[in-house]
Design a protein around this motif. Structure first.
Motif, PDB file in Angstrom:
ATOM      1  N   UNK A  33       0.801  -1.225   0.000  1.00  0.00           N
ATOM      2  CA  UNK A  33       0.000   0.000   0.000  1.00  0.00           C
ATOM      3  C   UNK A  33       0.833   1.273   0.000  1.00  0.00           C
ATOM      4  N   UNK A  34       2.131   1.164   0.172  1.00  0.00           N
ATOM      5  CA  UNK A  34       2.987   2.350   0.284  1.00  0.00           C
ATOM      6  C   UNK A  34       3.386   2.883  -1.091  1.00  0.00           C
ATOM      7  N   UNK A  35       3.655   4.175  -1.140  1.00  0.00           N
ATOM      8  CA  UNK A  35       4.206   4.799  -2.345  1.00  0.00           C
ATOM      9  C   UNK A  35       5.729   4.804  -2.291  1.00  0.00           C
ATOM     10  N   UNK A  36       6.258   4.933  -1.071  1.00  0.00           N
ATOM     11  CA  UNK A  36       7.711   4.948  -0.843  1.00  0.00           C
ATOM     12  C   UNK A  36       8.009   3.997   0.308  1.00  0.00           C
ATOM     13  N   UNK A  37       9.052   3.203   0.161  1.00  0.00           N
ATOM     14  CA  UNK A  37       9.469   2.264   1.205  1.00  0.00           C
ATOM     15  C   UNK A  37      10.887   2.632   1.632  1.00  0.00           C
ATOM     16  N   UNK A  38      11.035   3.124   2.859  1.00  0.00           N
ATOM     17  CA  UNK A  38      12.351   3.485   3.373  1.00  0.00           C
ATOM     18  C   UNK A  38      12.911   2.282   4.128  1.00  0.00           C
ATOM     19  N   UNK A  39      14.066   1.807   3.688  1.00  0.00           N
ATOM     20  CA  UNK A  39      14.709   0.639   4.285  1.00  0.00           C
ATOM     21  C   UNK A  39      15.943   1.121   5.028  1.00  0.00           C
TER      22      UNK A  39
END
Length: 70
Positions: A33-39
């Motif tokens: 569901x995310x637009x951006x995934x910060x890892x």
């Protein structure tokens, strides 16, 4: 005669979050569901802490993966 390893031993080890199925489902759902995934990755040894499968999941779901060194 040379000993051969079973095919299952050649598979990559599961990631830390894949050991617990419920946590894996939550991560997958959030990435979906995310637009951006910060890892977040430990800067002392990034290759050890960067989960390539998580990056692949983000790309496959249309999410933009961002790797942040901590």
């Amino acid at each position: 005669a040379e000993a051969k390893l079973p095919a299952s031993s050649l598979q990559p080890a599961p990631c830390l979050y894949e050991h617990n199925l419920e946590v894996f489902r939550q991560v997958w759902r959030a990435v979906e569901f995310a637009d951006v995934c910060v890892i977040l990755v430990d800067v002392r040894f990034p290759p050890l802490h960067l989960n390539e499968r998580l990056v692949e999941m983000a790309i496959e779901s249309g999410c933009v993966p961002v790797v942040a060194l901590t």
